[in-house]
Write an enzyme that holds these catalytic residues in place. Structure first.
Site, mmCIF file in Angstrom:
data_model
loop_
_atom_site.group_PDB
_atom_site.id
_atom_site.type_symbol
_atom_site.label_atom_id
_atom_site.label_comp_id
_atom_site.label_asym_id
_atom_site.label_seq_id
_atom_site.Cartn_x
_atom_site.Cartn_y
_atom_site.Cartn_z
ATOM 1 N N CYS A 80 0.827 -1.192 0.000
ATOM 2 C CA CYS A 80 0.000 0.000 0.000
ATOM 3 C C CYS A 80 0.875 1.260 0.000
ATOM 4 O O CYS A 80 1.623 1.492 -0.941
ATOM 5 C CB CYS A 80 -0.981 -0.030 1.172
ATOM 6 S SG CYS A 80 -2.347 1.156 1.001
ATOM 7 N N HIS A 193 -3.656 -4.591 -0.192
ATOM 8 C CA HIS A 193 -3.266 -5.153 1.108
ATOM 9 C C HIS A 193 -3.254 -6.678 0.991
ATOM 10 O O HIS A 193 -4.313 -7.313 1.113
ATOM 11 C CB HIS A 193 -4.250 -4.721 2.196
ATOM 12 C CG HIS A 193 -4.111 -3.309 2.616
ATOM 13 N ND1 HIS A 193 -3.249 -2.907 3.613
ATOM 14 C CD2 HIS A 193 -4.705 -2.177 2.149
ATOM 15 C CE1 HIS A 193 -3.329 -1.599 3.766
ATOM 16 N NE2 HIS A 193 -4.202 -1.137 2.886
ATOM 17 N N GLU A 195 -2.347 -8.814 3.132
ATOM 18 C CA GLU A 195 -2.754 -9.413 4.401
ATOM 19 C C GLU A 195 -4.267 -9.398 4.590
ATOM 20 O O GLU A 195 -4.791 -10.057 5.500
ATOM 21 C CB GLU A 195 -2.063 -8.694 5.567
ATOM 22 C CG GLU A 195 -2.617 -7.349 5.963
ATOM 23 C CD GLU A 195 -2.209 -6.181 5.067
ATOM 24 O OE1 GLU A 195 -2.479 -5.037 5.461
ATOM 25 O OE2 GLU A 195 -1.655 -6.413 3.969
#
Length: 211
Positions: A80, A193, A195
């Site tokens: 990001c 992102h 994750e």
């Protein structure tokens, strides 16, 4: 793979817990640190970031991290805002005075500049799931078909350059994944992102660990 030393660089401007847990689910115990010795001795590096470019670059400079990151020889992946900091400059000036064309110097590791997204009638920030497109040739994207969905939250993006490994379209195409060139080929960035991107995000992180 599980025995390698993974360091998440503590930039002071990121929610590090979710990033750490994403790697723990892959069997890796990362170290969160801003210490030079830890960064220099790592096998792999993660550069996270949330917020604005001006605040993030200020944090990196205050912590003495800029020369450490630029000198890194091991694989490094930015997420990001962490990806955006790898670029040459950003126009995300957080309302600072002066010309709207004023650019904030970033790390200058990957080519291109960070611009406010041109989205027409679409909403900003670009928030939610969107598809990435790529030629399926790079090992970072192994097992991730073109058209896979990832989770994005951003209003600024890296223009498409020769270093772009994958694109996403929101109003117009932008760089979703970037790779360094020449002597910087160990640097990578993901605008989304990983994750928070489910199985596809986990596969990207696993691929990074296997580089």
């Amino acid at each position: 793979m599980n025995n390698q030393k993974l360091v998440i660089i503590d930039t002071g401007c990121a929610n590090l817990a979710s990033v750490r847990m994403a790697f723990e689910r892959l069997g890796v115990q990362p170290l969160v640190s801003s210490q030079a010795a830890d960064i220099e001795q790592a096998d792999k590096l993660i550069l996270p970031g949330v917020g604005t470019a001006v605040a993030a670059m200020n944090n990196l400079n205050e912590r003495g991290l800029v020369p450490l990151i630029r000198a890194a020889k091991q694989p490094l992946l930015g997420f990001c805002l962490g990806m955006q900091m790898l670029a040459e400059a950003s126009e995300e000036s957080m309302g600072t005075q002066g010309s709207p064309e004023r650019l904030i110097d970033c790390l200058g590791i990957v080519p291109g500049k960070i611009r406010l997204m041109e989205v027409g009638n679409l909403r900003l920030p670009h928030m939610g799931w969107n598809q990435i497109e790529h030629d399926e040739s790079h090992p970072l994207l192994k097992g991730i078909p073109s058209g896979s969905y990832f989770y994005f939250v951003h209003s600024y993006a890296l223009e498409v350059t020769d270093a772009t490994l994958a694109t996403c379209d929101y109003g117009k195409p932008f760089t979703a994944i970037v790779g360094g060139v020449a002597e910087r080929s160990n640097f990578f960035g993901a605008q989304f992102h990983p994750e928070r991107s489910g199985a596809a995000g986990a596969r990207l992180l696993q691929n990074f660990l296997e580089l």
